[in-house]
Scaffold this motif. Structure first.
Motif, PDB file in Angstrom:
ATOM      1  N   MET A  38       0.821  -1.201   0.000  1.00 52.44           N
ATOM      2  CA  MET A  38       0.000   0.000   0.000  1.00 52.44           C
ATOM      3  C   MET A  38       0.864   1.264   0.000  1.00 52.44           C
ATOM      4  N   SER A  39       1.972   1.213   0.751  1.00 46.99           N
ATOM      5  CA  SER A  39       2.864   2.370   0.791  1.00 46.99           C
ATOM      6  C   SER A  39       3.530   2.627  -0.556  1.00 46.99           C
ATOM      7  N   MET A  40       3.694   1.584  -1.360  1.00 42.03           N
ATOM      8  CA  MET A  40       4.257   1.759  -2.695  1.00 42.03           C
ATOM      9  C   MET A  40       3.219   2.245  -3.697  1.00 42.03           C
ATOM     10  N   LEU A  41       1.952   1.931  -3.460  1.00 46.39           N
ATOM     11  CA  LEU A  41       0.914   2.345  -4.402  1.00 46.39           C
ATOM     12  C   LEU A  41       0.719   3.852  -4.407  1.00 46.39           C
ATOM     13  N   VAL A  48     -10.123  -3.880  -9.212  1.00 45.49           N
ATOM     14  CA  VAL A  48      -9.469  -4.478  -8.040  1.00 45.49           C
ATOM     15  C   VAL A  48     -10.202  -4.085  -6.761  1.00 45.49           C
ATOM     16  N   SER A  49     -10.862  -2.910  -6.759  1.00 44.42           N
ATOM     17  CA  SER A  49     -11.608  -2.506  -5.565  1.00 44.42           C
ATOM     18  C   SER A  49     -12.720  -3.495  -5.260  1.00 44.42           C
ATOM     19  N   ASN A  50     -13.297  -4.100  -6.325  1.00 38.97           N
ATOM     20  CA  ASN A  50     -14.310  -5.145  -6.094  1.00 38.97           C
ATOM     21  C   ASN A  50     -13.682  -6.383  -5.463  1.00 38.97           C
ATOM     22  N   VAL A  51     -12.448  -6.686  -5.867  1.00 38.42           N
ATOM     23  CA  VAL A  51     -11.731  -7.810  -5.263  1.00 38.42           C
ATOM     24  C   VAL A  51     -11.472  -7.538  -3.787  1.00 38.42           C
ATOM     25  N   ALA A  78      -6.850   3.410  -3.645  1.00 39.58           N
ATOM     26  CA  ALA A  78      -5.612   3.384  -4.419  1.00 39.58           C
ATOM     27  C   ALA A  78      -5.823   2.791  -5.806  1.00 39.58           C
ATOM     28  N   PHE A  79      -6.650   1.761  -5.900  1.00 40.00           N
ATOM     29  CA  PHE A  79      -6.852   1.115  -7.195  1.00 40.00           C
ATOM     30  C   PHE A  79      -7.899   1.835  -8.046  1.00 40.00           C
ATOM     31  N   LYS A  80      -8.856   2.483  -7.401  1.00 38.00           N
ATOM     32  CA  LYS A  80      -9.868   3.198  -8.175  1.00 38.00           C
ATOM     33  C   LYS A  80      -9.262   4.328  -8.988  1.00 38.00           C
ATOM     34  N   GLY A  81      -8.190   4.908  -8.515  1.00 34.39           N
ATOM     35  CA  GLY A  81      -7.568   6.025  -9.220  1.00 34.39           C
ATOM     36  C   GLY A  81      -6.639   5.616 -10.335  1.00 34.39           C
ATOM     37  N   ARG A  82      -6.555   4.333 -10.630  1.00 36.81           N
ATOM     38  CA  ARG A  82      -5.635   3.856 -11.666  1.00 36.81           C
ATOM     39  C   ARG A  82      -6.417   3.272 -12.839  1.00 36.81           C
ATOM     40  N   GLU A  83      -5.955   3.577 -14.017  1.00 40.11           N
ATOM     41  CA  GLU A  83      -6.609   3.050 -15.209  1.00 40.11           C
ATOM     42  C   GLU A  83      -6.449   1.529 -15.275  1.00 40.11           C
ATOM     43  N   ARG A  84      -7.505   0.897 -15.694  1.00 40.93           N
ATOM     44  CA  ARG A  84      -7.557  -0.558 -15.873  1.00 40.93           C
ATOM     45  C   ARG A  84      -7.358  -1.337 -14.565  1.00 40.93           C
ATOM     46  N   PRO A 104       1.760   7.817  -2.217  1.00 40.52           N
ATOM     47  CA  PRO A 104       2.429   8.513  -1.127  1.00 40.52           C
ATOM     48  C   PRO A 104       1.517   8.500   0.101  1.00 40.52           C
ATOM     49  N   TYR A 105       2.124   8.451   1.279  1.00 45.62           N
ATOM     50  CA  TYR A 105       1.315   8.251   2.479  1.00 45.62           C
ATOM     51  C   TYR A 105       0.295   9.358   2.709  1.00 45.62           C
ATOM     52  N   ASP A 106       0.612  10.596   2.267  1.00 50.48           N
ATOM     53  CA  ASP A 106      -0.331  11.692   2.502  1.00 50.48           C
ATOM     54  C   ASP A 106      -1.443  11.747   1.450  1.00 50.48           C
ATOM     55  N   ALA A 107      -1.444  10.806   0.508  1.00 49.27           N
ATOM     56  CA  ALA A 107      -2.517  10.724  -0.482  1.00 49.27           C
ATOM     57  C   ALA A 107      -3.419   9.518  -0.244  1.00 49.27           C
ATOM     58  N   ILE A 108      -3.150   8.771   0.817  1.00 47.41           N
ATOM     59  CA  ILE A 108      -3.930   7.571   1.117  1.00 47.41           C
ATOM     60  C   ILE A 108      -5.275   7.968   1.706  1.00 47.41           C
ATOM     61  N   ASP A 109      -6.331   7.309   1.258  1.00 46.20           N
ATOM     62  CA  ASP A 109      -7.663   7.492   1.826  1.00 46.20           C
ATOM     63  C   ASP A 109      -7.736   6.667   3.110  1.00 46.20           C
ATOM     64  N   PRO A 110      -7.827   7.305   4.279  1.00 44.89           N
ATOM     65  CA  PRO A 110      -7.800   6.534   5.526  1.00 44.89           C
ATOM     66  C   PRO A 110      -8.999   5.621   5.718  1.00 44.89           C
ATOM     67  N   GLU A 111     -10.096   5.892   5.043  1.00 49.44           N
ATOM     68  CA  GLU A 111     -11.287   5.064   5.196  1.00 49.44           C
ATOM     69  C   GLU A 111     -11.301   3.865   4.261  1.00 49.44           C
ATOM     70  N   ALA A 112     -10.712   3.989   3.084  1.00 52.04           N
ATOM     71  CA  ALA A 112     -10.687   2.888   2.114  1.00 52.04           C
ATOM     72  C   ALA A 112      -9.358   2.933   1.368  1.00 52.04           C
ATOM     73  N   PRO A 113      -8.251   2.609   2.031  1.00 49.82           N
ATOM     74  CA  PRO A 113      -6.927   2.796   1.428  1.00 49.82           C
ATOM     75  C   PRO A 113      -6.693   1.964   0.175  1.00 49.82           C
ATOM     76  N   PHE A 114      -7.015   0.694   0.203  1.00 49.48           N
ATOM     77  CA  PHE A 114      -6.736  -0.168  -0.944  1.00 49.48           C
ATOM     78  C   PHE A 114      -7.720   0.095  -2.073  1.00 49.48           C
ATOM     79  N   SER A 115      -8.994   0.192  -1.739  1.00 48.64           N
ATOM     80  CA  SER A 115      -9.979   0.478  -2.783  1.00 48.64           C
ATOM     81  C   SER A 115      -9.693   1.812  -3.444  1.00 48.64           C
TER      82      SER A 115
END
Length: 623
Positions: free
Chosen positions: A346-349, A374-377, A364-370, A351-362
């Protein structure tokens, strides 16, 4: 055998001499009616209340010998629980209990608010803390393989120092923790399942009831269905429940590994040191220094809660001396590895100050094309995590309540084990219905910190208990009768060390950073006092007993470190948590004074807890 005949004779005599109008008390192997019952009539209850101070002085400090806990007390359940679990079952149950949905949120909060990319170190530190506490649980579970977990451990330990009362408060906190957290987690299952299938579940799958207050007006039938389904499963068979948990946990771990792989594949190592907004956020792997890492560890430590439920399965383990240490410690180590890998990816996906504290993984992937899919996963993986954590927690809560029923402080029917399924069906069904009722209406977010404080309090008590038992012994043990002189030094050490840990925590939280050096000096002084207390205790007080099969290494340093860390983590919680904890503890004490002490006293008088020649209180030592 002679004790059993004596107990049967005592019960028979009770039937002959007491009228049929008395309340029936279910003992270990039969039933008896007794006017000794404090609940036979309102008049009898009034007389019992008038004797409350005397009964409190007699029962609050009573304790049970380990052999009694494993034989006569266990026999009150009737049929035995089936010994069908091995170490791999325990590893699966431990992983299932720990690696739930919370890690998908906790990681982001700890990284964004406190530790930055150093959250990996926070998870490693929290894992070490959990392992220390797991060692304390393991020594008890191996030496005394019964289903009661912390409740039983304290019952056999603190003789003449609040044995039954301490155990009751611990049991009340444990049941509260499990019921409230299970209800809250079951409601979150609805939200995560909706994420997995692309539905706004809270608005579409919950029914709003007008006229009810906010927080109690969203009916969640999905949560109720999940709880009832799991209740049926755990009532049917522990082994089959373990198999189901193993399958769900394996799929859940596969989801986690997939998310970790996607994070490393699409991440950027520069995000480990570079913030998104350098003008507002410091850079580096540890942007907020050691303070941020420690605060992050306090937050993510709650992701490890769940391994303690494995200790309640000890009565159903085939080879406790080998399987329990591997199962408990192995699950904590594996969970730590998974958590650290998740935090690193997650830290590689981002920068720490851009992480959504409520849904960090979802997020992070929603903002990436294609990669939005993964957020559904993530939602599917979190849903499976909720199912496994619920199953393990509900297995644990039923066994706690079963053993509390055996002890006499709760109705004895809760202790019954079904002879066909070899499971505590009554306790499982009762708590399943109660939890489902809470999950149906109640949003329990406000109670989650109460759950945390209750859990940490229990961990703190168990760590103290393992020290006390090693240096003083348990009731009815030869070591305990020969170590009366060690009781006061041990209690004094536990008090001084806890106060030193509390002083360190207060200095950490409240001492001002300026002038420079003052805060560091206070922390160093408190830490030095704690280390000196442990060293002096180790040098001056010999151990009263040595575990026969498995013991905590590095005694007393390892359990002392667990005590210190649990006090520190308790200090990280907010003030309202302590207010709610105080209210709940006061309510539990009221229940003990109004019901449990009288039920326990009646049981003792009728011969179900103590019989002549079988007293388990240590009469040779007094405090």
């Amino acid at each position: 055998m002679d004790k059993g005949l004596a107990l049967a004779s005592s019960d028979a005599a009770a039937v002959d001499h007491h009228p049929a109008g008395a309340i029936t008390a279910i003992g270990g192997t039969g039933t008896s009616s007794s006017t000794l019952s404090s609940f036979a009539s309102w008049r009898a209850y009034g007389r019992a209340l008038a004797q409350t101070p005397r009964r409190l002085s007699r029962r609050a400090f009573a304790a049970t010998a380990p052999r009694e806990e494993m034989s006569r007390v266990r026999a009150r359940s009737g049929a035995d629980m089936a010994r069908a679990l091995r170490w791999w079952d325990l590893v699966g149950l431990g992983l299932g209990g720990m690696v739930g949905a919370g890690v998908f949120v906790t990681t982001g909060r700890a990284a964004r608010l406190y530790a930055g990319p150093g959250v990996v170190v926070s998870y490693a530190m929290a894992g070490l803390c959990a392992l220390l506490s797991a060692f304390c649980y393991t020594e008890f579970a191996v030496d005394m393989p019964v289903a009661g977990g912390a409740f039983s451990y304290l019952r056999v330990t603190f003789a003449a120092a609040a044995g039954e009362l301490a155990a009751f408060l611990t049991g009340a906190n444990l049941i509260m923790e499990y019921v409230f957290s299970n209800a809250a987690v079951a409601r979150s299952f609805t939200a995560y399942l909706g994420t997995a299938v692309g539905v706004d579940a809270p608005s579409q799958w919950r029914i709003t009831v007008r006229g009810l207050p906010d927080g109690f007006n969203q009916v969640d039938l999905v949560a109720v269905g999940v709880i009832l389904l799991i209740s049926v499963c755990i009532c049917y068979s522990t082994k089959e429940s373990s198999v189901v948990n193993m399958v769900l946990t394996a799929v859940h771990v596969a989801f986690i590994l997939f998310i970790i792989g996607m994070g490393f594949a699409h991440g950027d190592a520069r995000n480990l040191t570079r913030p998104a907004d350098p003008s507002r956020s410091p850079g580096g792997v540890f942007p907020h220094g050691a303070v941020g890492v420690f605060n992050g560890a306090a937050m993510v430590y709650l992701s490890y809660i769940g391994y303690d439920a494995v200790s309640t399965m000890a009565e159903e383990v085939q080879r406790p001396a080998r399987d329990i240490p591997v199962g408990v410690s192995g699950s904590v180590v594996l969970a730590t590895v998974l958590y650290c890998l998740m935090a690193a990816s997650m830290s590689m996906l981002l920068p720490y100050d851009a992480i959504d504290p409520e849904a960090p993984f979802s997020g992070a992937f929603k903002g990436r094309e294609r990669c939005a899919w993964v957020s559904n996963v993530v939602g599917a993986g979190a849903s499976l995590g909720i199912l496994t954590s619920l199953m393990v927690a509900m297995l644990g809560q039923a066994r706690y309540l079963c053993v509390i029923g055996r002890s006499g402080v709760m109705p004895a029917w809760l202790a019954r084990v079904n002879p066909r399924t070899a499971t505590p069906v009554n306790a499982s069904a009762f708590l399943g219905v109660f939890t489902a009722a809470l999950a149906l209406f109640t949003e329990l977010d406000i109670l989650l910190n109460l759950v945390c404080i209750g859990t940490l309090f229990v961990f703190y008590m168990v760590a103290n208990a393992v020290v006390y038992r090693r240096y003083v012994g348990s009731v009815s043990e030869p070591a305990a009768r020969g170590s009366c002189g060690a009781r006061w030094p041990t209690l004094a050490f536990l008090l001084v060390f806890s106060l030193a840990a509390l002083a360190f925590t207060l200095a950490w939280k409240l001492a001002p950073p300026e002038p420079r050096g003052v805060r560091a000096g206070l922390l160093a002084a408190c830490a030095a006092l704690a280390v000196a207390a442990v060293a002096a205790f180790q040098a001056l007080v010999p151990q009263a007993r040595t575990p026969e099969l498995w013991g905590v290494p590095g005694m007393p340093w390892v359990p002392a470190a667990s005590v210190f860390l649990n006090v520190f983590l308790l200090g990280s919680l907010d003030r309202p948590s302590y207010v709610r904890f105080a209210i709940f503890s006061a309510s539990a004490l009221l229940v003990y004074a109004l019901y449990s002490v009288h039920a326990s006293y009646d049981a003792e008088e009728s011969g179900r807890l103590d019989v002549d020649g079988g007293k388990v209180q240590d009469e040779a030592c007094t405090v």
